[in-house]
Design an enzyme around this catalytic site. Structure first.
Site, PDB file in Angstrom:
ATOM      1  NE  ARG A  53      66.166  38.853  75.514  1.00  0.00           N
ATOM      2  CZ  ARG A  53      65.093  39.254  74.897  1.00  0.00           C
ATOM      3  NH1 ARG A  53      64.872  40.557  74.722  1.00  0.00           N
ATOM      4  NH2 ARG A  53      64.196  38.412  74.409  1.00  0.00           N
ATOM      5  CG  ASP A 242      65.653  32.889  69.005  1.00  0.00           C
ATOM      6  OD1 ASP A 242      64.570  32.759  69.589  1.00  0.00           O
ATOM      7  OD2 ASP A 242      66.543  33.692  69.342  1.00  0.00           O
TER       8      ASP A 242
HETATM    9  O1  MRU Z   1      67.034  33.775  74.859  1.00  0.00           O
HETATM   10  P1  MRU Z   1      66.473  35.017  74.262  1.00  0.00           P
HETATM   11  O2  MRU Z   1      65.898  35.959  75.243  1.00  0.00           O
HETATM   12  O3  MRU Z   1      67.464  35.689  73.328  1.00  0.00           O
HETATM   13  O4  MRU Z   1      65.294  34.483  73.353  1.00  0.00           O
HETATM   14  C1  MRU Z   1      64.532  35.386  72.612  1.00  0.00           C
HETATM   15  C2  MRU Z   1      63.404  34.767  71.896  1.00  0.00           C
HETATM   16  O5  MRU Z   1      63.171  33.590  71.983  1.00  0.00           O
HETATM   17  C3  MRU Z   1      62.615  35.656  70.990  1.00  0.00           C
HETATM   18  O6  MRU Z   1      61.313  35.201  70.882  1.00  0.00           O
HETATM   19  C4  MRU Z   1      63.246  35.655  69.597  1.00  0.00           C
HETATM   20  O7  MRU Z   1      64.617  35.919  69.662  1.00  0.00           O
HETATM   21  C5  MRU Z   1      62.610  36.642  68.706  1.00  0.00           C
HETATM   22  S1  MRU Z   1      63.041  38.291  69.103  1.00  0.00           S
HETATM   23  C6  MRU Z   1      62.227  39.330  68.071  1.00  0.00           C
END
Ligand code: MRU
Length: 358
Positions: A53, A242
């Site tokens: 993730r 994201d």
């Molecule tokens: O749901 P996730 O754990 O994939 O969410 C991750 C995040 O929100 C991070 O802050 C984002 O992907 C940036 S990672 C460098």
């Protein structure tokens, strides 16, 4: 970065067995398990179930998913279907589409004898580039931490949300890269780690990786940041993203927006760290960003280890209660002090981004 003193990346290709290896993040922090991805569907599932993730890492996994698809069935229509399944495996992070589009563009018109090598090289290049970009983000963000340190002459307290650490990328992380660079330079830093309910990426992943690198940190409940800011105990916030629009509006883990509001009210600088692969140049209105809604069981059940170190999962809500699990929110650009990118730090605006990325 290190786990128990040994250098790792989050994803790599096993040349001998022609498979992809990942660290299964659903098992951290209690178990460190390396998992094999053998088929494209394994890559799709790893992204969906969040074994991998974080925006840059799911992009890299999708790129390797394309390699696995070719290994499994070197056929154009299978490749097209695989690319669509990979793009649709999670909706919010733009890196997924960015990585798959980049792979498909590279492979277009390539004959079936050469396509595997070409795909493998491009997937590796995506990873190498991410490492370089995250390192540059660290060097650029370090200057901001240094400035605060030089004024304060004492430990810089940084609040972060979710995990935008090396586990969310290939190495270094985005939000954590300036922190790791400061720590390596001997600047005293301490990180307030938002637990980040419901999946606890802050507690399970950010605190874990900071511990492994010896960076001082404290986990706080997601509601604690506000009072810490009012008490002057947060010098700056750095979060990941994201998807950041060309307008500077930032989609990130649910709860980021509320931290940005609290930071704004308390004059605490609020930075967002990102590689250019996370910029969505097309979407103009943040309301058009698809916000992932995940299974509400992620809220109503918690997982942990018992006294015998066995992982247990328990229900914590009333059996009859409904719950809702939105995974991301949007922080409007006006609450973002600056974007820390591989090319430098800029204002969260079209002008700011365009000045860096011509
Ligand atoms: O749901 P996730 O754990 O994939 O969410 C991750 C995040 O929100 C991070 O802050 C984002 O992907 C940036 S990672 C460098």
């Amino acid at each position: 970065m290190k786990i128990e003193g040994k250098e790792y990346r989050t994803i790599w290709f096993d040349e001998k067995n022609k498979i992809v290896k990942i660290i299964d993040q659903t098992k951290l922090p209690h178990k460190f398990i390396i998992k094999d991805l053998k088929k494209v569907n394994d890559a799709v599932n790893a992204i969906k179930t969040m074994e991998v993730r974080g925006a840059p890492l799911i992009g890299a996994t999708a790129a390797y998913g394309i390699v696995l698809s070719i290994l499994e069935n070197n056929d154009q229509s299978f490749l097209k279907k695989s690319s669509e399944e990979l793009i649709n495996s999670r909706p919010t992070a733009i890196n997924l589409k960015w990585a798959v589009d980049r792979m498909m563009k590279k492979l277009s018109g390539i004959n079936s004898n050469e396509i595997l090598n070409m795909a493998l090289n491009e997937a590796k290049e995506i990873c190498e580039e991410d490492v370089k970009f995250c390192e540059s983000i660290g060097i650029n963000g370090l200057k901001i931490i240094e400035e605060i340190y030089n004024k304060k002459k004492n430990t810089v307290n940084i609040l972060t949300h979710c995990n935008a650490g090396w586990l969310a990328t290939i190495n270094w992380g985005t939000a954590t890269s300036p922190i790791y660079h400061a720590h390596k330079k001997g600047i005293k830093v301490h990180v307030w780690v938002d637990e980040t309910r419901p999946r606890n990426q802050g507690a399970n992943l950010t605190s874990y990786e900071l511990n492994e690198e010896g960076v001082s940190n404290t986990i706080i409940a997601d509601n604690t940041g506000g009072i810490l800011m009012q008490r002057g105990e947060v010098d700056m916030c750095i979060v990941g993203t994201d998807r950041t629009l060309s307008t500077g509006d930032v989609a990130n883990k649910i709860g980021t927006y509320l931290k940005a509001l609290a930071a704004h009210d308390n004059n605490v600088p609020f930075y967002v760290a990102l590689p250019s692969s996370t910029i969505d140049w097309e979407t103009k209105d943040f309301k058009d960003i698809p916000i992932e809604e995940r299974n509400s069981d992620e809220l109503s059940y918690v997982e942990g280890v018992d006294e015998n170190n066995n992982v247990q999962k328990v229900l914590i809500y009333p059996k009859k209660s409904k719950s809702m699990n939105l995974a991301f929110d949007i922080t409007p650009a006006k609450y973002v002090t600056g974007l820390i990118t591989e090319k430098g730090v800029c204002e969260a605006s079209t002008e700011g981004l365009k000045a860096l990325f011509k």
